[in-house]
Design a protein around this motif. Structure first.
Motif, PDB file in Angstrom:
ATOM      1  N   PRO A   1      -2.685  14.405  15.487  1.00 57.39           N
ATOM      2  CA  PRO A   1      -4.003  14.536  16.131  1.00 57.39           C
ATOM      3  C   PRO A   1      -5.099  13.671  15.514  1.00 57.39           C
ATOM      4  CG  PRO A   1      -3.501  16.471  14.783  1.00 57.39           C
ATOM      5  CD  PRO A   1      -2.240  15.670  14.859  1.00 57.39           C
ATOM      6  N   VAL A   2      -4.868  13.142  14.324  1.00 57.19           N
ATOM      7  CA  VAL A   2      -5.912  12.364  13.659  1.00 57.19           C
ATOM      8  C   VAL A   2      -5.464  10.952  13.298  1.00 57.19           C
ATOM      9  CG1 VAL A   2      -7.411  12.264  11.621  1.00 57.19           C
ATOM     10  CG2 VAL A   2      -7.013  14.452  12.746  1.00 57.19           C
ATOM     11  N   LEU A   3      -4.232  10.781  12.854  1.00 61.48           N
ATOM     12  CA  LEU A   3      -3.789   9.485  12.327  1.00 61.48           C
ATOM     13  C   LEU A   3      -3.976   8.344  13.317  1.00 61.48           C
ATOM     14  CD1 LEU A   3      -0.475  10.343  10.399  1.00 61.48           C
ATOM     15  CD2 LEU A   3      -2.720   9.821   9.439  1.00 61.48           C
ATOM     16  N   MET A   4      -3.577   8.538  14.571  1.00 63.99           N
ATOM     17  CA  MET A   4      -3.661   7.440  15.529  1.00 63.99           C
ATOM     18  C   MET A   4      -5.112   7.124  15.896  1.00 63.99           C
ATOM     19  SD  MET A   4      -0.716   6.307  15.659  1.00 63.99           S
ATOM     20  CE  MET A   4      -1.076   5.024  16.847  1.00 63.99           C
ATOM     21  N   ALA A   5      -5.975   8.109  15.797  1.00 63.84           N
ATOM     22  CA  ALA A   5      -7.399   7.835  16.014  1.00 63.84           C
ATOM     23  C   ALA A   5      -7.954   6.962  14.886  1.00 63.84           C
ATOM     24  CB  ALA A   5      -8.185   9.137  16.113  1.00 63.84           C
ATOM     25  N   VAL A   6      -7.500   7.204  13.648  1.00 59.69           N
ATOM     26  CA  VAL A   6      -7.909   6.365  12.523  1.00 59.69           C
ATOM     27  C   VAL A   6      -7.412   4.932  12.727  1.00 59.69           C
ATOM     28  CG1 VAL A   6      -7.677   5.991  10.035  1.00 59.69           C
ATOM     29  CG2 VAL A   6      -8.016   8.311  10.923  1.00 59.69           C
ATOM     30  N   VAL A   7      -6.179   4.794  13.211  1.00 56.19           N
ATOM     31  CA  VAL A   7      -5.632   3.464  13.506  1.00 56.19           C
ATOM     32  C   VAL A   7      -6.467   2.768  14.581  1.00 56.19           C
ATOM     33  CG1 VAL A   7      -3.633   2.259  14.493  1.00 56.19           C
ATOM     34  CG2 VAL A   7      -3.292   4.030  12.762  1.00 56.19           C
TER      35      VAL A   7
ATOM     36  N   ALA B   1       0.828  -1.213   0.000  1.00 58.29           N
ATOM     37  CA  ALA B   1       0.000   0.000   0.000  1.00 58.29           C
ATOM     38  C   ALA B   1       0.859   1.258   0.000  1.00 58.29           C
ATOM     39  CB  ALA B   1      -0.928  -0.011   1.213  1.00 58.29           C
ATOM     40  N   ALA B   2       1.978   1.219   0.738  1.00 52.89           N
ATOM     41  CA  ALA B   2       2.814   2.412   0.855  1.00 52.89           C
ATOM     42  C   ALA B   2       3.508   2.773  -0.446  1.00 52.89           C
ATOM     43  CB  ALA B   2       3.854   2.195   1.955  1.00 52.89           C
ATOM     44  N   CYS B   3       3.814   1.782  -1.284  1.00 52.42           N
ATOM     45  CA  CYS B   3       4.537   2.093  -2.517  1.00 52.42           C
ATOM     46  C   CYS B   3       3.613   2.441  -3.678  1.00 52.42           C
ATOM     47  CB  CYS B   3       5.473   0.948  -2.903  1.00 52.42           C
ATOM     48  SG  CYS B   3       4.659  -0.514  -3.561  1.00 52.42           S
ATOM     49  N   VAL B   4       2.295   2.305  -3.477  1.00 49.42           N
ATOM     50  CA  VAL B   4       1.340   2.617  -4.543  1.00 49.42           C
ATOM     51  C   VAL B   4       1.479   4.065  -4.990  1.00 49.42           C
ATOM     52  CG1 VAL B   4      -1.131   3.046  -4.925  1.00 49.42           C
ATOM     53  CG2 VAL B   4      -0.367   0.809  -4.144  1.00 49.42           C
ATOM     54  N   GLY B   5       1.722   4.965  -4.033  1.00 49.51           N
ATOM     55  CA  GLY B   5       1.833   6.374  -4.361  1.00 49.51           C
ATOM     56  C   GLY B   5       2.963   6.697  -5.315  1.00 49.51           C
ATOM     57  N   LEU B   6       3.947   5.780  -5.437  1.00 46.24           N
ATOM     58  CA  LEU B   6       5.060   5.982  -6.353  1.00 46.24           C
ATOM     59  C   LEU B   6       4.809   5.345  -7.717  1.00 46.24           C
ATOM     60  CD1 LEU B   6       8.016   5.297  -3.885  1.00 46.24           C
ATOM     61  CD2 LEU B   6       6.976   7.486  -4.500  1.00 46.24           C
ATOM     62  N   LEU B   7       3.669   4.686  -7.872  1.00 45.20           N
ATOM     63  CA  LEU B   7       3.359   3.999  -9.125  1.00 45.20           C
ATOM     64  C   LEU B   7       2.234   4.673  -9.907  1.00 45.20           C
ATOM     65  CD1 LEU B   7       3.434   0.326  -7.765  1.00 45.20           C
ATOM     66  CD2 LEU B   7       5.168   1.407  -9.202  1.00 45.20           C
ATOM     67  N   VAL B   8       1.464   5.552  -9.269  1.00 45.46           N
ATOM     68  CA  VAL B   8       0.342   6.217  -9.935  1.00 45.46           C
ATOM     69  C   VAL B   8       0.387   7.710  -9.640  1.00 45.46           C
ATOM     70  CG1 VAL B   8      -1.122   4.159  -9.816  1.00 45.46           C
ATOM     71  CG2 VAL B   8      -1.233   5.855  -7.990  1.00 45.46           C
TER      72      VAL B   8
ATOM     73  N   VAL C   1      -3.565   7.430   3.811  1.00 41.65           N
ATOM     74  CA  VAL C   1      -2.760   7.989   2.726  1.00 41.65           C
ATOM     75  C   VAL C   1      -3.206   9.418   2.419  1.00 41.65           C
ATOM     76  CG1 VAL C   1      -2.166   7.764   0.284  1.00 41.65           C
ATOM     77  CG2 VAL C   1      -2.263   5.726   1.727  1.00 41.65           C
ATOM     78  N   ALA C   2      -4.512   9.649   2.404  1.00 43.03           N
ATOM     79  CA  ALA C   2      -5.027  10.985   2.097  1.00 43.03           C
ATOM     80  C   ALA C   2      -4.691  11.993   3.191  1.00 43.03           C
ATOM     81  CB  ALA C   2      -6.543  10.920   1.887  1.00 43.03           C
ATOM     82  N   LEU C   3      -4.704  11.558   4.441  1.00 45.25           N
ATOM     83  CA  LEU C   3      -4.431  12.465   5.555  1.00 45.25           C
ATOM     84  C   LEU C   3      -2.986  12.952   5.568  1.00 45.25           C
ATOM     85  CD1 LEU C   3      -6.398  10.727   8.450  1.00 45.25           C
ATOM     86  CD2 LEU C   3      -6.742  13.075   7.657  1.00 45.25           C
ATOM     87  N   ALA C   4      -2.046  12.034   5.295  1.00 42.19           N
ATOM     88  CA  ALA C   4      -0.623  12.402   5.362  1.00 42.19           C
ATOM     89  C   ALA C   4       0.160  11.500   4.426  1.00 42.19           C
ATOM     90  CB  ALA C   4      -0.111  12.274   6.797  1.00 42.19           C
ATOM     91  N   PRO C   5       0.221  11.831   3.120  1.00 47.05           N
ATOM     92  CA  PRO C   5       0.920  10.964   2.166  1.00 47.05           C
ATOM     93  C   PRO C   5       2.381  10.721   2.534  1.00 47.05           C
ATOM     94  CG  PRO C   5      -0.398  12.605   1.014  1.00 47.05           C
ATOM     95  CD  PRO C   5      -0.427  12.983   2.468  1.00 47.05           C
ATOM     96  N   GLY C   6       3.041  11.728   3.066  1.00 55.55           N
ATOM     97  CA  GLY C   6       4.444  11.578   3.421  1.00 55.55           C
ATOM     98  C   GLY C   6       4.700  10.661   4.596  1.00 55.55           C
ATOM     99  N   LEU C   7       3.674  10.383   5.383  1.00 58.83           N
ATOM    100  CA  LEU C   7       3.808   9.510   6.551  1.00 58.83           C
ATOM    101  C   LEU C   7       3.159   8.148   6.322  1.00 58.83           C
ATOM    102  CD1 LEU C   7       2.916  12.131   9.337  1.00 58.83           C
ATOM    103  CD2 LEU C   7       5.193  11.440   8.565  1.00 58.83           C
ATOM    104  N   ALA C   8       2.812   7.850   5.057  1.00 52.68           N
ATOM    105  CA  ALA C   8       2.029   6.645   4.769  1.00 52.68           C
ATOM    106  C   ALA C   8       2.762   5.365   5.130  1.00 52.68           C
ATOM    107  CB  ALA C   8       1.630   6.620   3.293  1.00 52.68           C
ATOM    108  N   THR C   9       4.096   5.332   4.944  1.00 48.61           N
ATOM    109  CA  THR C   9       4.835   4.107   5.266  1.00 48.61           C
ATOM    110  C   THR C   9       4.604   3.700   6.711  1.00 48.61           C
ATOM    111  OG1 THR C   9       6.544   4.594   3.624  1.00 48.61           O
ATOM    112  CG2 THR C   9       7.118   3.048   5.373  1.00 48.61           C
ATOM    113  N   ALA C  10       4.696   4.655   7.622  1.00 49.28           N
ATOM    114  CA  ALA C  10       4.529   4.352   9.043  1.00 49.28           C
ATOM    115  C   ALA C  10       3.066   4.190   9.413  1.00 49.28           C
ATOM    116  CB  ALA C  10       5.162   5.459   9.891  1.00 49.28           C
ATOM    117  N   SER C  11       2.201   5.066   8.913  1.00 48.69           N
ATOM    118  CA  SER C  11       0.804   5.010   9.337  1.00 48.69           C
ATOM    119  C   SER C  11       0.122   3.741   8.839  1.00 48.69           C
ATOM    120  CB  SER C  11       0.042   6.248   8.837  1.00 48.69           C
ATOM    121  OG  SER C  11      -0.027   6.285   7.427  1.00 48.69           O
TER     122      SER C  11
END
Length: 388
Positions: free
Chosen positions: A205-211, A119-126, A322-332
Motif C-alpha cells: 500500500p505504500v512502497l509503490m507510491a514511494v516509487v 544499496a540493497a546489500c548495505v543492510g548486511l554490512l552495518v 529500506v525503512a518501510l520494508a527492509p526484507g523487500l529492499a532488494t526489489a523495492s
C-alpha cells in the motif's frame, strides 16, 4: 554518549563506485555541446542518448535484480563496474551517433545493477539502526560525481573533446572495480525474493507510491537538467570553463545537501527529508527565469536550493524504502532505480521536444508541475503510513 564505529571499508568502496557510476551517467549532459558538434547534429538529437540510456536502466534494474539474486555481491558489483569501464572505452572509439547509441545503451546495464544492489546489500554490512544513514552515505558518491566528476567531464569535453572525458571515466570505474574486489567481504548475498516477494512489493500500500514519487521528481528535474549546458551557452555564451564552474557549484551544493541529509535523516525521518529536498528543488524551478534574466550571480543563487536538494532527494527515497520494508529492499530499491531512470528518460525527452520547438521557456514550469505532484503524493503516503 557512545560514538558510532567508523563506516567499514566496503562502504567507502561502494561510495566510490557510485561516484564512478554517477559521473558516467551524467557525462552526456555535461558534454552535450561537444557531442552535437562532433556528430554535426542537433543538441536535441544527442539528448536522446540520455533518454535511451535511462530506458535501459529503467527496464534492466528490476529484471537484473531477479537474475542476479543468487550472485555474491562482491563479484556482482566488481564485474558491473568493469563492464562500465569497458563500455566507456568502446564508446570513446565510436565514429557516429548511430554507433554510439547502442554502445551507450549496453554500457548502462551496469548502473541498472550497481546502484540498487549496492544499496540493497548495505543492510548486511552495518547494524540495523544505521541502515538509513549508511544508504545516504554511499549515495554521497553521486553528490561527489556532480561536484568533481561532472565538472571534470565537462572541462575535458570542452578542451580535449568528449572522447577524452569518456576515457577518463573508464579509468575511474576500473579503479572502483578493483576497490570493491579488495574490500567487499565474500558471502554477501541478500536473500532472493520469490514471486510472492515481488507480489508483496508491487501490491504494497505504500512502497509503490514511494516509487512513483521518485519517478515524478526525477522527471521534473531532468526536463531542465539535461539541457543546462546548451541553455547556458545560448543565454550567456558560456565557455567550457564557465560551464564547469556551474557544474562545480551545483555539485558542491549537492554534497552539502547530502551530508545534511545523512546527519538529520534519523531526526526528520526519510519521508520528511525527502519532502524538504523536493521543496528546495521546486523553489529553484519556480525562480529559474530570474536566474536566466539576472546574470551569473543570480543563476548561482537560483541553483543553490536545487543543489542542496537534488541528491538528498534520491538518497532519502532509497532510505525511505529500506525503512518501510527492509526484507523487500532488494526489489523495492531496484524498482525505485527503475523509476528514477524512467523519470530521467521522460524528462529528457520532454525537454528535448520543447527545445527542438523553441519552447525552452516552458521547461522549468513542466518540471515544477512534476515536483509539486511528487510532494502532494508524498503527503498522501505519510498519511497512509500513519493509518496502517
Amino acid at each position: 554518549m557512545r560514538r558510532e564505529a567508523p563506516w567499514p571499508g566496503a562502504l567507502w568502496a561502494l561510495l566510490f563506485g557510485n561516484f564512478a557510476i554517477g559521473t558516467g551517467v551524467m557525462v552526456v549532459p555535461g558534454t552535450l555541446p561537444e557531442l552535437a558538434a562532433s556528430f554535426s547534429t542537433s543538441v536535441a538529437a544527442v539528448g536522446q542518448l540520455i533518454t535511451a540510456g535511462a530506458l535501459v536502466v529503467c527496464v534492466g534494474a528490476p529484471l537484473l535484480a531477479g537474475m542476479a539474486a543468487g550472485w555474491d555481491r562482491r563479484r556482482l558489483l566488481a564485474l558491473s563496474l568493469a563492464w562500465f569501464a569497458v563500455g566507456h572505452l568502446l564508446a570513446a572509439l565510436m565514429p557516429t551517433l548511430g554507433t554510439l547509441l547502442p554502445v551507450r545503451m549496453a554500457t548502462l546495464v551496469a548502473p541498472a545493477i550497481f546502484t540498487p544492489q549496492a544499496a540493497a546489500c548495505v543492510g548486511l554490512l552495518v547494524a540495523p539502526h544505521r541502515r538509513a544513514s549508511a544508504v545516504a552515505f554511499i549515495f554521497l558518491g553521486w553528490s561527489l560525481a556532480s561536484v568533481l566528476g561532472l565538472p571534470m567531464a565537462a572541462f575535458l569535453g570542452g578542451h580535449l573533446g568528449w572522447r577524452a572525458a569518456f576515457a577518463v571515466i573508464a579509468v575511474f570505474t576500473a579503479l572502483g572495480s578493483v576497490w570493491i574486489w579488495r574490500t567487499m567481504p565474500d558471502g554477501i548475498r541478500p536473500p532472493p525474493l520469490s514471486r510472492e516477494g515481488w507480489r508483496q512489493v508491487l501490491f504494497h500500500p505504500v512502497l509503490m507510491a514511494v516509487v512513483a514519487i521518485t519517478l515524478l521528481q526525477a522527471a521534473g528535474q531532468f526536463v531542465l537538467f539535461s539541457y543546462f549546458g546548451p541553455l547556458l551557452v545560448q543565454q550567456f555564451q558560456a565557455s567550457p570553463a564557465q560551464l564547469s564552474m556551474i557544474w562545480l557549484w551545483l555539485g558542491l551544493c549537492g554534497v552539502v545537501g547530502n551530508l545534511l541529509a545523512t546527519r538529520y535523516m534519523d531526526k526528520l525521518g526519510s519521508g520528511g527529508m525527502a519532502m524538504v529536498a523536493m521543496a528546495l528543488i521546486s523553489l529553484s524551478l519556480l525562480v529559474w527565469p530570474l536566474g536566466l534574466a539576472g546574470g551569473w550571480a543570480a543563476l548561482t543563487a537560483v541553483l543553490l536550493p536545487w543543489g542542496l536538494g537534488c541528491f538528498a532527494a534520491n538518497s532519502s527515497q532509497q532510505a525511505r524504502l529500506v525503512a518501510l520494508a527492509p526484507g523487500l529492499a532488494t526489489a523495492s530499491i531496484a524498482l525505485n532505480s527503475s523509476a528514477m531512470y524512467l523519470g530521467q528518460a521522460a524528462g529528457a525527452a520532454t525537454g528535448g521536444w520543447l527545445l527542438a520547438r523553441g519552447a525552452s521557456f516552458w521547461m522549468n514550469w513542466c518540471g515544477l508541475a512534476c515536483l509539486v505532484s511528487a510532494m502532494l503524493l508524498s503527503v498522501r503516503v505519510a498519511r497512509r503510513r500513519r493509518s496502517l
